[in-house]
Design a protein around this motif. Structure first.
Motif, PDB file in Angstrom:
ATOM      1  N   ASN A  57       0.811  -1.219   0.000  1.00 33.40           N
ATOM      2  CA  ASN A  57       0.000   0.000   0.000  1.00 33.40           C
ATOM      3  C   ASN A  57       0.847   1.273   0.000  1.00 33.40           C
ATOM      4  O   ASN A  57       0.297   2.372  -0.012  1.00 33.40           O
ATOM      5  CB  ASN A  57      -0.927   0.012   1.218  1.00 33.40           C
ATOM      6  CG  ASN A  57      -1.966  -1.083   1.163  1.00 33.40           C
ATOM      7  OD1 ASN A  57      -2.792  -1.115   0.268  1.00 33.40           O
ATOM      8  ND2 ASN A  57      -1.899  -2.008   2.108  1.00 33.40           N
ATOM      9  N   ARG A  58       2.158   1.152  -0.021  1.00 31.41           N
ATOM     10  CA  ARG A  58       2.996   2.346  -0.020  1.00 31.41           C
ATOM     11  C   ARG A  58       3.022   3.000  -1.412  1.00 31.41           C
ATOM     12  O   ARG A  58       2.663   2.370  -2.412  1.00 31.41           O
ATOM     13  CB  ARG A  58       4.419   2.010   0.431  1.00 31.41           C
ATOM     14  CG  ARG A  58       5.250   1.230  -0.574  1.00 31.41           C
ATOM     15  CD  ARG A  58       6.497   0.682   0.090  1.00 31.41           C
ATOM     16  NE  ARG A  58       7.441   0.064  -0.851  1.00 31.41           N
ATOM     17  CZ  ARG A  58       7.315  -1.145  -1.361  1.00 31.41           C
ATOM     18  NH1 ARG A  58       6.243  -1.878  -1.075  1.00 31.41           N
ATOM     19  NH2 ARG A  58       8.244  -1.624  -2.177  1.00 31.41           N
ATOM     20  N   ALA A  59       3.460   4.251  -1.465  1.00 37.03           N
ATOM     21  CA  ALA A  59       3.486   5.000  -2.718  1.00 37.03           C
ATOM     22  C   ALA A  59       4.343   4.294  -3.761  1.00 37.03           C
ATOM     23  O   ALA A  59       5.474   3.862  -3.474  1.00 37.03           O
ATOM     24  CB  ALA A  59       4.014   6.409  -2.478  1.00 37.03           C
ATOM     25  N   GLY A  60       3.796   4.191  -4.990  1.00 35.88           N
ATOM     26  CA  GLY A  60       4.516   3.524  -6.071  1.00 35.88           C
ATOM     27  C   GLY A  60       4.878   4.449  -7.215  1.00 35.88           C
ATOM     28  O   GLY A  60       6.025   4.522  -7.645  1.00 35.88           O
ATOM     29  N   TYR A  61       3.890   5.193  -7.731  1.00 38.77           N
ATOM     30  CA  TYR A  61       4.133   6.087  -8.866  1.00 38.77           C
ATOM     31  C   TYR A  61       3.021   7.117  -8.938  1.00 38.77           C
ATOM     32  O   TYR A  61       1.960   6.979  -8.304  1.00 38.77           O
ATOM     33  CB  TYR A  61       4.232   5.309 -10.178  1.00 38.77           C
ATOM     34  CG  TYR A  61       2.981   4.524 -10.546  1.00 38.77           C
ATOM     35  CD1 TYR A  61       2.004   5.055 -11.383  1.00 38.77           C
ATOM     36  CD2 TYR A  61       2.786   3.232 -10.051  1.00 38.77           C
ATOM     37  CE1 TYR A  61       0.871   4.324 -11.715  1.00 38.77           C
ATOM     38  CE2 TYR A  61       1.653   2.501 -10.373  1.00 38.77           C
ATOM     39  CZ  TYR A  61       0.700   3.047 -11.211  1.00 38.77           C
ATOM     40  OH  TYR A  61      -0.427   2.334 -11.528  1.00 38.77           O
ATOM     41  N   ILE A  62       3.249   8.173  -9.722  1.00 42.30           N
ATOM     42  CA  ILE A  62       2.273   9.254  -9.906  1.00 42.30           C
ATOM     43  C   ILE A  62       1.992   9.411 -11.395  1.00 42.30           C
ATOM     44  O   ILE A  62       2.924   9.451 -12.212  1.00 42.30           O
ATOM     45  CB  ILE A  62       2.809  10.585  -9.330  1.00 42.30           C
ATOM     46  CG1 ILE A  62       2.978  10.490  -7.810  1.00 42.30           C
ATOM     47  CG2 ILE A  62       1.876  11.751  -9.679  1.00 42.30           C
ATOM     48  CD1 ILE A  62       3.703  11.692  -7.201  1.00 42.30           C
ATOM     49  N   VAL A  63       0.719   9.477 -11.755  1.00 41.00           N
ATOM     50  CA  VAL A  63       0.328   9.781 -13.131  1.00 41.00           C
ATOM     51  C   VAL A  63      -0.632  10.968 -13.109  1.00 41.00           C
ATOM     52  O   VAL A  63      -1.254  11.260 -12.089  1.00 41.00           O
ATOM     53  CB  VAL A  63      -0.348   8.581 -13.831  1.00 41.00           C
ATOM     54  CG1 VAL A  63       0.630   7.434 -13.989  1.00 41.00           C
ATOM     55  CG2 VAL A  63      -1.598   8.124 -13.073  1.00 41.00           C
ATOM     56  N   TYR A  64      -0.756  11.620 -14.253  1.00 38.97           N
ATOM     57  CA  TYR A  64      -1.689  12.726 -14.372  1.00 38.97           C
ATOM     58  C   TYR A  64      -2.928  12.296 -15.139  1.00 38.97           C
ATOM     59  O   TYR A  64      -2.850  11.527 -16.096  1.00 38.97           O
ATOM     60  CB  TYR A  64      -1.032  13.914 -15.085  1.00 38.97           C
ATOM     61  CG  TYR A  64      -0.348  14.871 -14.129  1.00 38.97           C
ATOM     62  CD1 TYR A  64      -1.015  15.982 -13.619  1.00 38.97           C
ATOM     63  CD2 TYR A  64       0.950  14.641 -13.712  1.00 38.97           C
ATOM     64  CE1 TYR A  64      -0.397  16.846 -12.723  1.00 38.97           C
ATOM     65  CE2 TYR A  64       1.582  15.497 -12.820  1.00 38.97           C
ATOM     66  CZ  TYR A  64       0.894  16.595 -12.325  1.00 38.97           C
ATOM     67  OH  TYR A  64       1.503  17.454 -11.435  1.00 38.97           O
ATOM     68  N   THR A  65      -4.086  12.795 -14.702  1.00 43.48           N
ATOM     69  CA  THR A  65      -5.324  12.565 -15.438  1.00 43.48           C
ATOM     70  C   THR A  65      -5.260  13.342 -16.746  1.00 43.48           C
ATOM     71  O   THR A  65      -4.426  14.232 -16.934  1.00 43.48           O
ATOM     72  CB  THR A  65      -6.550  13.027 -14.637  1.00 43.48           C
ATOM     73  OG1 THR A  65      -6.489  14.454 -14.466  1.00 43.48           O
ATOM     74  CG2 THR A  65      -6.595  12.362 -13.269  1.00 43.48           C
ATOM     75  N   SER A  66      -6.168  13.018 -17.665  1.00 42.41           N
ATOM     76  CA  SER A  66      -6.169  13.663 -18.980  1.00 42.41           C
ATOM     77  C   SER A  66      -6.729  15.074 -18.931  1.00 42.41           C
ATOM     78  O   SER A  66      -6.572  15.840 -19.882  1.00 42.41           O
ATOM     79  CB  SER A  66      -6.978  12.826 -19.973  1.00 42.41           C
ATOM     80  OG  SER A  66      -8.324  12.715 -19.536  1.00 42.41           O
TER      81      SER A  66
END
Length: 512
Positions: free
Chosen positions: A165-174
């Protein structure tokens, strides 16, 4: 008569297998290396040649680059912005970060320097990995792609295991519902994609999946690369500057068994004068936008292969889909994948079957984001009790089929009635001379709105013919009052229709 729980739009067939703990996303994706070290994991394909990477080469690159990243003084949880083009080092650097508990931020190469500066200001990455010809402002801690390649000589790092459950990656919405939002995902997100692999792709180790997108698009990164690697099959990615009309040749030449794209790519292939004989192709995959029925039918008629659709979002990837093993109703986008808990939510909770509401995912879903980055208020606002609301409108049948009616903020108001753009567009797409269609409502004065329709086609169609056509198929309040032909529909960086731009075009045409 009192309604029971079974009368309401809730799909729940039990929880999925829990994610192992401790866990590392990158290690999981590359778990097939020991079984097939010399198998081709990634092939960048062109008409005459390919650039191949074996599983052993991919894993070595990931772990050696991970060692190099730590030499920059980065610590667990530090963010790394990826400004890399359609290049094998994009997924490699993504996994290298995750391997040693850094948090990568994959971004589209199409972003401008100004847009990238906004991301840097918001997320404050500790390091930027950049390709020289990709727009990016100066940063005190950046690493050129040429330097990244030199890290391959370093000893391999060990995968850092921990709480899934730890932070893995960040993406941006469209940004289809406003400005793009930064979405933080956990390591467990990759484990949840097993439900997609089973119920949407039906992906097997001997498959060769060709994705039409660039590597630095998150749809390609997930569906086109990470998911194939996690089952031990071969990912095929078109070389830079590949045009859609050449994709059939790539499918044939490189023996693709599955093909993934957005609807517009399928349309361009069908419009091209080329052979559509795909003896080894099992089926096509589509996501990103609603798949028009006539496009799906035309593809199946031309190729003898079905297209299976999936619905999802940056916050939870795809969780509703059709697939080879899932019987679905005509016109639906599919059913909730096995292990998902999905509902259609109204103001007072789940609505009865057949009624419209917000498509919602249960907060326990393993693929659901941790949060919007640094925005607890927005994150909280997306939940209604135990449900995460998607801002997409749909309805559910008793059998679990989901019918999509558009985004909540795209729903049109015409004469006081709410009208689904998807319904109107489906009718327009049945007109013989229309190749693409999109509708939106426009306010023509302070208390009156009308529906405007935009279409792409080889000829200009008379407004009288279009009015006559829609009048036989749509209630009066659903019928467009204005029709405009365009050379192409406006899209955003991810290839999705930009309805806000259409509203501006509508207003301009009114005053022309």
């Amino acid at each position: 008569m009192t309604k029971t729980r079974e009368d309401f739009s809730i799909w729940d067939c039990g929880p999925p297998e829990p994610c192992p703990s401790p866990f590392n996303l990158a290690q999981y994706v590359l778990s097939h290396v020991s079984r097939s070290p010399q198998k081709v994991a990634l092939s960048i394909v062109g008409p005459a040649h390919s650039e191949d990477w074996t599983y052993q080469e991919i894993e070595a690159a990931v772990r050696c680059i991970a060692t190099g990243l730590l030499k920059y003084g980065l610590q667990s949880g530090d963010r790394v912005l990826l400004r890399i083009g359609n290049n094998p080092y994009f997924p490699i650097c993504f996994l290298a970060c995750i391997a040693v508990d850094l948090v990568p931020i994959p971004t589209s190469a199409q972003l401008t320097e100004v847009e990238t500066a906004g991301i840097i200001h918001h997320l404050k990455p500790a390091l930027i990995i950049r390709q020289c010809d990709i727009a990016c402002p100066a940063h005190e801690n950046s690493c050129k792609l040429s330097t990244i390649r030199s890290l391959l000589a370093l000893p391999p790092a060990e995968f850092v295991l921990g709480d899934p459950n730890r932070a893995g990656y960040i993406v941006y919405t469209s940004g289809t519902s406003g400005r793009p939002q930064a979405v933080l995902h956990a390591h467990r997100a990759i484990w949840a994609r097993r439900m997609m692999i089973r119920d949407w792709y039906d992906l097997k180790p001997d498959d060769r999946l060709l994705h039409a997108g660039a590597l630095n698009w998150t749809y390609t990164l997930g569906t086109g690369v990470l998911d194939p690697w996690s089952v031990g099959c071969t990912a095929l990615i078109p070389a830079a500057n590949t045009v859609p009309e050449t994709l059939p040749t790539l499918i044939q030449t490189h023996h693709a068994t599955q093909f993934a794209a957005v609807p517009g790519i399928y349309r361009k292939i069908l419009n091209a004068a080329c052979s559509l004989e795909f003896p080894q192709l099992r089926h096509g995959l589509v996501a990103g936008e609603k798949l028009p029925f006539n496009l799906s039918h035309a593809w199946e008629r031309a190729t003898g292969r079905k297209i299976y659709e999936a619905f999802g979002m940056s916050e939870c990837s795809t969780f509703i889909s059709s697939g080879p093993r899932i019987p679905t109703q005509a016109g639906s986008i599919g059913r909730p994948q096995s292990g998902r808990r999905i509902a259609i939510i109204g103001l007072n909770g789940p609505v009865p079957h057949g009624e419209l509401g917000s498509i919602a995912v249960h907060r326990s879903d393993q693929g659901l984001m941790l949060s919007y980055v640094d925005d607890a208020q927005l994150t909280s606002a997306c939940y209604r009790g135990e449900w995460f609301l998607t801002n997409d409108i749909g309805s559910m049948t008793v059998s679990g089929d989901i019918h999509y009616h558009g985004r909540n903020d795209d729903m049109m108001n015409a004469g006081g009635y709410r009208v689904s753009p998807v319904e109107v567009e489906a009718v327009l797409m049945d007109f013989p001379d229309i190749d693409e269609a999109c509708v939106t409502d426009i306010e023509i004065d302070h208390d009156r709105s009308i529906i405007a329709a935009f279409y792409v086609g080889s000829i200009e169609v008379s407004e009288a013919d279009l009015n006559r056509f829609v009048s036989q198929r749509l209630a009066r309040y659903k019928q467009p009052r204005r029709f405009l032909r365009l050379s192409k529909l406006p899209t955003n960086a991810n290839g999705k229709i930009n309805r806000k731009a259409l509203k501006s075009l509508s207003l301009e045409s009114l005053h022309a």
